[in-house]
Design an enzyme around this catalytic site. Structure first.
Site, PDB file in Angstrom:
ATOM      1  N   GLY A 500       0.849  -1.200   0.000  1.00  0.00           N
ATOM      2  CA  GLY A 500       0.000   0.000   0.000  1.00  0.00           C
ATOM      3  C   GLY A 500       0.871   1.231   0.000  1.00  0.00           C
ATOM      4  N   ASP A 615     -10.967   6.816   4.734  1.00  0.00           N
ATOM      5  CA  ASP A 615     -10.469   6.031   3.605  1.00  0.00           C
ATOM      6  C   ASP A 615     -11.258   4.727   3.503  1.00  0.00           C
ATOM      7  OD1 ASP A 615      -8.998   5.553   1.382  1.00  0.00           O
ATOM      8  OD2 ASP A 615      -7.161   4.974   2.433  1.00  0.00           O
TER       9      ASP A 615
END
Ligand SMILES: *[C@@H]1O[C@H](CO)[C@@H](O)[C@H](O)[C@H]1NC(C)=O
Ligand SMILES: *[C@@H]1O[C@H](CO)[C@@H](O)[C@H](O)[C@H]1NC(C)=O
Ligand SMILES: *[C@@H]1O[C@H](CO)[C@@H](O)[C@H](O)[C@H]1NC(C)=O
Ligand SMILES: *[C@@H]1O[C@H](CO)[C@@H](O)[C@H](O)[C@H]1NC(C)=O
Ligand SMILES: *[C@@H]1O[C@H](CO)[C@@H](O)[C@H](O)[C@H]1NC(C)=O
Ligand SMILES: *[C@@H]1O[C@H](CO)[C@@H](O)[C@H](O)[C@H]1NC(C)=O
Length: 835
Positions: A500, A615
Site C-alpha cells: 500500500g 479512507d
C-alpha cells in the site's frame, strides 16, 4: 472471607439441591446465599433455606445489633410472608459481605416489608443501598413493601451490599439473596429500538427488574420458577382490557434444541398467552397494549417471550409487535423462526431508552399479511433497567460513607493508574520527541495528540509471549524489532501479502503461534509518521468485533511497523473481482456490508468524539476465516468535525473513486464523507467491478456515477454482477439500491447516518431471507416506514450538478489510489469545478 460454616453451608445446600433434582440437567448456582435478616431461626421457602443472619453472623458488619420482629400476625399472606416477620435495622452504614466463588452474573434480591415494631416504624425509614460500586437505591423508602431484584455481573471475588441511612433516618431489610445466574441467561447483544440498530455490551450492565409479567395467566411464584423468579399477571398493565383475551395450553409447550430453556421462562409462562379478543371477526384491527412505568432517562432491556399455543397449523399467525411506536417485529411469524414447530418457546431482546415518557408501551396487533386471520399473541415480558454511565441504577452515586472499606482497592488501583500514567508519559515524550524531529523535516504533517486513555491496558501482550522480551509488564504491545524479523522470516519477500501507500504488508507468525499481518512503513513513504501515530492512537482506543485489531507496533531504529490480527481471507475487494476467489452469494455480501457498517457506526458513535475513517473502500474491508468483515487502515482517521476546523487547509486525502464530492468542494470533513464512500462500496459489492475503470467507455468509468444513473432510472438490475442475476429478490435489490443512492446524496445532510445505513442493510438481508407468502411487495414499503421513521427524512437528491466531478477524469492506472498523488487529483478537480 467466608468462614468454615459458610463452606459447609454451601456443600450442604449443593448436596440438597443435587438430591432433589430429577435426572434432567438443571442449573445449579455455584453461589447461593439466602439470608433471613433479624431472625433467630432459619426460614424455608420452597426449596430455599433463608439462613438466619444471627446464626450466620460472619456475613454482616454493623456497628450495632438491632433485630425487630412483628409483635402481631399482621403480615398478609404472600410467598415471602415468613421472611417478612423479622427485620434488621441499621442506624449507620452496615455491610453484608459474601465470597463469590464463580465470577459472573448474580441475582441480588432485597426483601422489604415495613411493619411497625415497638420502637421503630419501618415505614419512616429512608436509606440507600449499594452493591460494590453500583448504587441500587438512593433515599429509598419502601412504601407498601416490595422485593427488589437486581442482576449484576460480579467480577471480583467478594460482593458487599451496603445499607446507608439517609441523614436523620435509619435503614432496614427483611431478607436478602445473592445467587448465581446461568451465563447464557443474559447475552451481550440485543436489538436497539430507535434508531433500529444493534446493541452490544449487556454483559457488563447491572440491571434492575422493573417488570416480569406472565401474559394471560396467573402469578407464577418463585417456587414454580427454576431461578426463583416471580411472574405477575398482566391485567394491571393492560391499557384496554376489553381488547385482550387469555389463552392457555401448558402441556403443549416444548423447548427447542439450542433455543429458549425452562431457565429463560417456565412452562407456566410459555403455556399462557394474551391474544387479541377478536374471535371470529376477520375485520378486527386493533392493538393490545400494555404500559409499564419506568424512570425517565434510563435504558431498558425488554425481553419478549412467545410461544404459539393458539394456532393449529404453521404459518397462519402473522402479527406486529411494537415497542413505544416502533414496529420491532413486523409480520412476525413464530413458526418460520422455529423450523415450522408450533407451541415452541422463543424469546427476543430489545434495548430502548425512556426518553420522552416515564412509561414503556408494548403493543401487539395484526399484520397485513393476507392469508392470516387477524390475531396476535404475547406470552411474557421482562423489563430490566440498565445502569447509567456511572454504573448507577438509582441515578445517584454510591454514598461516600459506604466507600470506607475500599482502601486496599484504592491503593492497588492507585498503583496501577500510576504505572499506566508513567508508561503514557514515556510514550508521550517519545512521540513528542519524534514529532519534533519530524516537524523539522515536514512542517505540514498533522499531529493528533495522544489522549490519556490512548495506549491503555486493553492492548494485547502477544509480543511478550516469546522469549525475546522481559515478562511482567502488561503493556508490551511495543514489539522488539528482532521478534518481528523472526516472525516474518526476516521480511521474506515471498511472505508479502499486500503493498500500500504506507509500505509492504507481510504475513507473520509470532513465537506463540499467533498469525499476524505485519505492515512495515517505508521510511520514504508519503504517508508517514503522522499516519503511523494516528493508526496506533485509533486502534488502541477502538476495540470492536468489526474493526481490525492492533496487536503491537515497533518504532526501533526509525522503523514504523504495525502488527495486526491476521485476516485469513484478505480484502473484500479481492473477493469481488480481479482474483480467483469464488463468487460470493448475495447473502454473504450483505453480511459483509452489515459487518463493515457496524464497524463504521461504532467509529462514528462509540466514543465521545466521532471518528471519521476517511479512507473507506473495499480494499480496507478485510475478511476473517469466516468471512466476517473488519474495517482496517486507520492511518487517515481523524476525530471530527471540530478538530478539522483548525485544519481547513489539510490536503484532501482518501481514495479516488470513493471521495465525497462535498469534501472536495468545501474541504469540510464529517462522518457523512465516510457514508458517501461506503455507498460507493455498496455499488462495488453489487456490480463487482472497480470503482474507476479507465479501460471502459467514458460514461462507465466512474462506478458511482454509472450506478446512480441506473438506480435513478429504476433499472439497477441491468448492471449487477452477472453471477447474482436472478438470485436477488426484487425487494431486497430495490432497498439496497435506495440505500446506496441515499449514501451518495450530493450533500452530507441528505445522507443517512451509518446507523441508518446499518439498519437498512439488515432490512435488505431480511427481505432477501423472508419467506413471505403472497410476496407483499408493497407491504414491505409500509413496514419499513413504520419501523424506521428516519427513512422518511431521506430526500431524493434532485440537485444534479456535483457528484459528477469525479468521473470526468480518466485515470491511467487502476482504481487503487496508493500511488497517485492526491494533490494532483485535487487540483484537477478544482479546475473541473470551475468549468
Ligand atoms: C440453619 O441453616 C444452616 C444451613 O442450612 C445450617 O447449617 C444450620 O444448622 C441451620 N440452623 C438451625 C438452627 O437450624
Ligand atoms: C461478566 O463480565 C466479564 C468482564 O466484563 C465478561 O467477560 C463476562 O462474559 C461477563 N459475564 C456474563 C455472564 O455476562
Ligand atoms: C386472564 O387471566 C387472568 C389471570 O388468570 C385473569 O385475572 C383475567 O381476568 C383473565 N382475563 C380474561 C379476559 O379472562
Ligand atoms: C406450581 O407448582 C406446583 C407444584 O410444585 C403445581 O401444583 C402448580 O400447579 C404450579 N403452578 C403453576 C401456576 O404452574
Ligand atoms: C398499533 O400501534 C402502532 C404503534 O403505536 C400504530 O402505529 C398502529 O397504527 C396501531 N395499529 C392499530 C390497528 O391501531
Ligand atoms: C454500566 O456500568 C458499567 C460499569 O459498571 C459501564 O461499563 C457501562 O457503560 C454502564 N452502562 C451505561 C449504559 O452507561
Amino acid at each position: 472471607m467466608m468462614g468454615f460454616r459458610g463452606i459447609k453451608l454451601l456443600l450442604i445446600l449443593n448436596v440438597l439441591i443435587l438430591c432433589f433434582l430429577s435426572s434432567r440437567s438443571q442449573f445449579v448456582p455455584v453461589d447461593r446465599y439466602s439470608i433471613d435478616c433479624g431472625s433467630a431461626t432459619n426460614t424455608t421457602i420452597g426449596n430455599r433455606v433463608f439462613v438466619s443472619d444471627s446464626l450466620a453472623s460472619s456475613y454482616l458488619t454493623t456497628p450495632q445489633n438491632v433485630l425487630v420482629d412483628t409483635s402481631s400476625n399482621s403480615i398478609p399472606s404472600s410467598e415471602y410472608s415468613q421472611l417478612y416477620q423479622t427485620a434488621r435495622i441499621f442506624s449507620q452504614a452496615s455491610t453484608y459481605s459474601f465470597k463469590i466463588n464463580q465470577p459472573g452474573r448474580h441475582w441480588i434480591r432485597l426483601f422489604f416489608y415495613p411493619f411497625s415494631a415497638s420502637n421503630y416504624d419501618l415505614k419512616t425509614a429512608t436509606f440507600s443501598v449499594s452493591v460494590n460500586d453500583h448504587s441500587l437505591l438512593s433515599d429509598f423508602s419502601s412504601g407498601e413493601g416490595s422485593v427488589k431484584e437486581y442482576s449484576v455481573n460480579l467480577t471480583s471475588d467478594n460482593v458487599e451490599i451496603t445499607f446507608t441511612p439517609s441523614s436523620g433516618s435509619f435503614a432496614f431489610v427483611n431478607g436478602l439473596e445473592v445467587v448465581s445466574v446461568p451465563d447464557l441467561l443474559i447475552r451481550d447483544d440485543a436489538a436497539y429500538v430507535t434508531p433500529p440498530t444493534s446493541y452490544h455490551g449487556l454483559s457488563n450492565q447491572a440491571m434492575e427488574t422493573v417488570a416480569r409479567v406472565n401474559m394471560g395467566g396467573p402469578t407464577v411464584t418463585s417456587r414454580n420458577d427454576s431461578l426463583s423468579r416471580t411472574w405477575v399477571p398482566d391485567s394491571r398493565f393492560l391499557k384496554n382490557p376489553n381488547f385482550a383475551a387469555n389463552a392457555s395450553n401448558l402441556n403443549a409447550v416444548r423447548y427447542p434444541d439450542g433455543g429458549a430453556t425452562p431457565d429463560d421462562a417456565p412452562r407456566s409462562v410459555y403455556g399462557t398467552a394474551a391474544r387479541m379478543a377478536s374471535d371470529g371477526d376477520p375485520k378486527s384491527n386493533f392493538n393490545v397494549t400494555w404500559g409499564f412505568p419506568v424512570d425517565l432517562g434510563f435504558q431498558y432491556l425488554i425481553r419478549l417471550h412467545f410461544c404459539d399455543i393458539v394456532s393449529d397449523a404453521p404459518n397462519v399467525l402473522y402479527f406486529n409487535v411494537y415497542i413505544q411506536d416502533s414496529n420491532v417485529l413486523p409480520d412476525f411469524d413464530l413458526t418460520t423462526k422455529l423450523q415450522g414447530h408450533l407451541a415452541t418457546a422463543y424469546y427476543t431482546d430489545f434495548v430502548t431508552q425512556a426518553m420522552k415518557s416515564d412509561e414503556i408501551r408494548i403493543s401487539i396487533g395484526p399484520s397485513n399479511v393476507n392469508n392470516a386471520l387477524p390475531n396476535a399473541i404475547l406470552n411474557g415480558v421482562e423489563i430490566m433497567k440498565l445502569n447509567d454511565s456511572d454504573g448507577s441504577l438509582s441515578g445517584k452515586d454510591v454514598p461516600t460513607s459506604s466507600k470506607k472499606s475500599k482502601s486496599n482497592v484504592g491503593v492497588i488501583a492507585g498503583v496501577v493508574v500510576g504505572v499506566v500514567v508513567a508508561l503514557l508519559l514515556v510514550l508521550v515524550l517519545f512521540f513528542v520527541h519524534k514529532r519534533k524531529k519530524q516537524e523539522r523535516l515536514n512542517q505540514s504533517k498533522i499531529w493528533i495528540p495522544l489522549s490519556t486513555n490512548g495506549l491503555s491496558q486493553t492492548m494485547g501482550s502477544k509480543c511478550s509471549n516469546g522469549t525475546t522480551i522481559s515478562a511482567g509488564s502488561n503493556f508490551n504491545y511495543r514489539c522488539p524489532f528482532a521478534a518481528i524479523q523472526e516472525a516474518t522470516n526476516n521480511f521474506d519477500e515471498s511472505w508479502v501479502i499486500g503493498i500500500g501507500g504506507f509500505g509492504k504488508v507481510y504475513k507473520g507468525v509470532l513465537s506463540d503461534g499467533t498469525k499476524v499481518a505485519v505492515k512495515r512503513g517505508n521510511p520514504k513513504s508519503q504517508q508517514g509518521l503522522a499516519e503511523f501515530q494516528t493508526e496506533i492512537e485509533m486502534l488502541s482506543q477502538f476495540r470492536h468485533r468489526h474493526l481490525v485489531s492492533l496487536i503491537g507496533y515497533c518504532d526501533e531504529k526509525s522503523e514504523m511497523i504495525l502488527i495486526y490480527e491476521y485476516m485469513e481471507n484478505g480484502t473484500l475487494k479481492s473477493h469481488l473481482y480481479g482474483s480467483s476467489f469464488p463468487s460470493m452469494s448475495w447473502k454473504q455480501r450483505l453480511e459483509i456490508c452489515i459487518g463493515a457498517a457496524r464497524g463504521l457506526h461504532y467509529l462514528h458513535t462509540g466514543y465521545s468524539k466521532a471518528v471519521i475513517h476517511r479512507d473507506v473502500k473495499s480494499a480496507n474491508i478485510l475478511l476473517d476465516e469466516n468471512l466476517m468483515a473488519k474495517v482496517a487502515d486507520f492511518g487517515l482517521s481523524k476525530t471530527g468535525p471540530e478538530i478539522d476546523q483548525t485544519h481547513v487547509s489539510t490536503a484532501v486525502k482518501g481514495s479516488f473513486g470513493y471521495l465525497d464530492p462535498e469534501y472536495f468542494r468545501r474541504q469540510q470533513l464529517t462522518e457523512k464523507s465516510d457514508v458517501y464512500s461506503f455507498g460507493v462500496v455498496l455499488f462495488e459489492v453489487l456490480c463487482a467491478r472497480p470503482v474507476i475503470d479507465p479501460s471502459l467507455p467514458r460514461e462507465k468509468v466512474n462506478l458511482a456515477e454509472w450506478a446512480m444513473k441506473w438506480q435513478k432510472s429504476g433499472q439497477l438490475e441491468q448492471i449487477i454482477d452477472v453471477t447474482l442475476k436472478g438470485k436477488i429478490r426484487p425487494d431486497s435489490l430495490r432497498k439496497f439500491g435506495e440505500t446506496a443512492e441515499k449514501c451518495l446524496s450530493d450533500f452530507g445532510v441528505d445522507r443517512p447516518s451509518m446507523g441508518d445505513v446499518l439498519w437498512n442493510l439488515e432490512y435488505v438481508l431480511q427481505l432477501q431471507e423472508a419467506v413471505l407468502p403472497n410476496d407483499p411487495d408493497e407491504n414491505s414499503t409500509n413496514v419499513i416506514g413504520e419501523l424506521s421513521p428516519q427513512i422518511h427524512d431521506f430526500h431524493t437528491g434532485g440537485d444534479e450538478n456535483s457528484n459528477t466531478g469525479m468521473g470526468q477524469f480518466e485515470m491511467s492506472s487502476n482504481d487503487d489510489i496508493s500511488g497517485v498523488s492526491m494533490s494532483k487529483v485535487f487540483s484537477q478537480l478544482v479546475k473541473s469545478e470551475g468549468r
